[in-house]
Motif scaffolding. Structure first.
Motif, PDB file in Angstrom:
ATOM      1  N   VAL A 108       0.835  -1.203   0.000  1.00 18.56           N
ATOM      2  CA  VAL A 108       0.000   0.000   0.000  1.00 18.56           C
ATOM      3  C   VAL A 108       0.871   1.256   0.000  1.00 18.56           C
ATOM      4  N   LEU A 109       1.901   1.260   0.824  1.00 12.91           N
ATOM      5  CA  LEU A 109       2.789   2.426   0.870  1.00 12.91           C
ATOM      6  C   LEU A 109       3.503   2.638  -0.462  1.00 12.91           C
ATOM      7  N   ARG A 110       3.944   1.532  -1.073  1.00 14.94           N
ATOM      8  CA  ARG A 110       4.613   1.641  -2.374  1.00 14.94           C
ATOM      9  C   ARG A 110       3.645   2.149  -3.439  1.00 14.94           C
ATOM     10  N   TRP A 111       2.418   1.692  -3.391  1.00 14.36           N
ATOM     11  CA  TRP A 111       1.385   2.141  -4.330  1.00 14.36           C
ATOM     12  C   TRP A 111       1.174   3.648  -4.223  1.00 14.36           C
ATOM     13  N   LEU A 112       1.131   4.157  -2.995  1.00 16.34           N
ATOM     14  CA  LEU A 112       0.965   5.592  -2.788  1.00 16.34           C
ATOM     15  C   LEU A 112       2.180   6.361  -3.300  1.00 16.34           C
ATOM     16  N   ILE A 113       3.366   5.844  -3.013  1.00 13.37           N
ATOM     17  CA  ILE A 113       4.594   6.498  -3.472  1.00 13.37           C
ATOM     18  C   ILE A 113       4.621   6.597  -4.991  1.00 13.37           C
ATOM     19  N   GLN A 114       4.244   5.516  -5.657  1.00 15.47           N
ATOM     20  CA  GLN A 114       4.266   5.531  -7.126  1.00 15.47           C
ATOM     21  C   GLN A 114       3.197   6.441  -7.716  1.00 15.47           C
ATOM     22  N   ARG A 115       2.189   6.749  -6.925  1.00 17.31           N
ATOM     23  CA  ARG A 115       1.184   7.714  -7.366  1.00 17.31           C
ATOM     24  C   ARG A 115       1.599   9.146  -7.029  1.00 17.31           C
ATOM     25  N   GLY A 116       2.724   9.310  -6.369  1.00 17.10           N
ATOM     26  CA  GLY A 116       3.193  10.637  -6.009  1.00 17.10           C
ATOM     27  C   GLY A 116       2.444  11.230  -4.839  1.00 17.10           C
ATOM     28  N   ILE A 117       1.965  10.368  -3.925  1.00 21.27           N
ATOM     29  CA  ILE A 117       1.185  10.822  -2.786  1.00 21.27           C
ATOM     30  C   ILE A 117       1.965  10.600  -1.491  1.00 21.27           C
ATOM     31  N   PRO A 118       2.368  11.665  -0.803  1.00 16.77           N
ATOM     32  CA  PRO A 118       2.983  11.504   0.516  1.00 16.77           C
ATOM     33  C   PRO A 118       1.993  10.827   1.453  1.00 16.77           C
ATOM     34  N   VAL A 119       2.514  10.142   2.458  1.00 15.86           N
ATOM     35  CA  VAL A 119       1.621   9.351   3.311  1.00 15.86           C
ATOM     36  C   VAL A 119       1.941   9.557   4.777  1.00 15.86           C
ATOM     37  N   ASN A 120       0.885   9.595   5.590  1.00 11.53           N
ATOM     38  CA  ASN A 120       1.007   9.678   7.041  1.00 11.53           C
ATOM     39  C   ASN A 120       0.651   8.306   7.592  1.00 11.53           C
ATOM     40  N   ALA A 121       1.660   7.458   7.762  1.00 10.25           N
ATOM     41  CA  ALA A 121       1.432   6.089   8.226  1.00 10.25           C
ATOM     42  C   ALA A 121       1.717   6.021   9.713  1.00 10.25           C
ATOM     43  N   LYS A 122       0.667   6.054  10.515  1.00 12.03           N
ATOM     44  CA  LYS A 122       0.815   6.070  11.970  1.00 12.03           C
ATOM     45  C   LYS A 122       1.114   4.677  12.511  1.00 12.03           C
ATOM     46  N   SER A 123       2.094   4.596  13.398  1.00  8.51           N
ATOM     47  CA  SER A 123       2.384   3.338  14.078  1.00  8.51           C
ATOM     48  C   SER A 123       3.138   3.630  15.359  1.00  8.51           C
ATOM     49  N   ALA A 124       2.850   2.849  16.399  1.00 12.01           N
ATOM     50  CA  ALA A 124       3.570   2.971  17.667  1.00 12.01           C
ATOM     51  C   ALA A 124       4.611   1.872  17.807  1.00 12.01           C
ATOM     52  N   SER A 125       4.712   1.021  16.792  1.00 12.95           N
ATOM     53  CA  SER A 125       5.622  -0.115  16.836  1.00 12.95           C
ATOM     54  C   SER A 125       6.927   0.202  16.101  1.00 12.95           C
ATOM     55  N   PRO A 126       8.069   0.118  16.792  1.00 11.18           N
ATOM     56  CA  PRO A 126       9.361   0.366  16.115  1.00 11.18           C
ATOM     57  C   PRO A 126       9.584  -0.582  14.938  1.00 11.18           C
ATOM     58  N   GLU A 127       9.134  -1.829  15.074  1.00  9.23           N
ATOM     59  CA  GLU A 127       9.306  -2.798  13.992  1.00  9.23           C
ATOM     60  C   GLU A 127       8.510  -2.380  12.758  1.00  9.23           C
TER      61      GLU A 127
END
Length: 226
Positions: free
Chosen positions: A136-155
């Protein structure tokens, strides 16, 4: 409903002049003409302001056009709900034509519609040795869309950065495009009842229904999944 710069009451000598965000007070946004009356240009150009870019959240295309047409300063970014089930291609085009980049909040749709087990996304992930989230993140990147991917997990934070060593094919991008439902999985920002509730909210509780699973990011116009 704008996010913009603000003058600090006290400015530390060593303060970082970079990014700063605040919510325009209700008294300023709820006038007859709303954001048209707020002097964003003065705030933007004030040397004592924090940051040098104005952002907006959840503005539909018609509101974007109205805002740009009636202000001297064009926002740099419009943070909106974008994920495989609500892809916002038309929004991206209209914002882009006016020099505004759309940024995705809720990129994983809070797992709604069984996103993390979706056969299209899992199949693409298996082909690249990647997780659904990374696809999903790669799909957004290839569309030229910055993303706010929230996570509390370091992994997961680390995994979210491991998306620059593969590329989705044109056929894979088309398969993901076919997942679009054209509708929000959270709530409709144009629903009169929801607009009334958002306009009068200060701090929770959240209304019943789909939005119960959402949490406030600190501004009443911008929500993200837990």
């Amino acid at each position: 409903m704008l996010h913009a710069d603000r003058r600090l009451e006290q400015r530390r000598p060593d303060a970082d002049p970079g990014f700063g965000v605040f919510q325009i007070p209700a008294d300023d946004t709820e006038q007859a003409e709303g954001y048209r009356k707020f002097d964003t240009a003065a705030s933007y150009e004030n040397e004592e302001a924090v940051g040098r870019a104005i952002g907006i959240s959840n503005f539909h295309p018609d509101r974007v056009v109205d805002l740009v047409d009636h202000n001297d300063i064009t926002p740099a970014v419009n943070q909106i709900e974008v994920h495989p089930f609500f892809q916002r291609a038309a929004d991206q085009q209209i914002n882009g034509e006016r020099g505004i980049v759309i940024e995705s909040w809720g990129p994983f749709a809070a797992g709604k519609n069984n996103l993390f087990t979706d056969p299209v996304l899992t199949g693409i992930g298996q082909a690249h040795g990647k997780s659904v989230a990374q696809v999903v993140l790669r799909w957004l990147i290839q569309r030229g869309i910055p993303v706010n991917a929230k996570s509390a997990s370091p992994e997961r934070m680390k995994a979210n950065l491991e998306v620059f060593d593969f590329e989705l094919t044109g056929e894979e991008m088309e398969r993901i495009a076919a997942l679009d439902t054209g509708a929000s999985l959270y709530f409709d920002h144009r629903d009169p009842a929801m607009v009334t509730w958002l306009g009068n909210r200060r701090d929770g509780p959240f209304p019943p229904g789909p939005s119960t699973a959402a949490r406030s990011c600190g501004a009443r116009c911008c929500w993200e999944a837990p």
